[in-house]
Design a protein around this motif. Structure first.
Motif, PDB file in Angstrom:
ATOM      1  N   GLY A  39       0.784  -1.230   0.000  1.00 22.70           N
ATOM      2  CA  GLY A  39       0.000   0.000   0.000  1.00 22.70           C
ATOM      3  C   GLY A  39       0.812   1.275   0.000  1.00 22.70           C
ATOM      4  N   ARG A  40       2.136   1.176   0.005  1.00 22.41           N
ATOM      5  CA  ARG A  40       2.972   2.384   0.077  1.00 22.41           C
ATOM      6  C   ARG A  40       2.885   3.241  -1.188  1.00 22.41           C
ATOM      7  N   CYS A  41       2.497   2.600  -2.285  1.00 22.00           N
ATOM      8  CA  CYS A  41       2.454   3.314  -3.550  1.00 22.00           C
ATOM      9  C   CYS A  41       1.146   4.077  -3.733  1.00 22.00           C
TER      10      CYS A  41
HETATM   11 FE1  FES Z   1       3.591  -2.230  -2.377  1.00 25.36          FE
HETATM   12 FE2  FES Z   1       2.552  -0.969  -4.421  1.00 25.36          FE
HETATM   13  S1  FES Z   1       1.588  -2.404  -3.149  1.00 25.36           S
HETATM   14  S2  FES Z   1       4.497  -0.731  -3.601  1.00 25.36           S
END
Ligand code: FES
Length: 56
Positions: A39-41
């Motif tokens: 989810g970091r992106c």
């Molecule tokens: Fe980890 Fe996109 S879900 S960088």
């Protein structure tokens, strides 16, 4: 530039997806996987999506 490292998705690919009608993070996740792991992106992906949607 890579936006999503988990799925190896670049900003170009996100723009391309937007050109092809992807208009939400949910859709983007379905198409490319973006945001579906760590989810970091999500923040940057959302920003790119928003930018590529505004035609000016
Ligand atoms: Fe980890 Fe996109 S879900 S960088």
């Amino acid at each position: 530039m890579y936006v999503c490292l988990c799925f190896g998705v670049t900003d170009r690919e996100i723009r391309q997806a937007a050109d092809n009608g992807v208009s939400s993070m949910r859709q983007l996740g379905k198409e490319l996987g973006v945001g579906r792991q760590c989810g970091r992106c999500a923040c940057m992906a959302r920003e790119i999506l928003r930018e590529s949607r505004t035609p000016d």
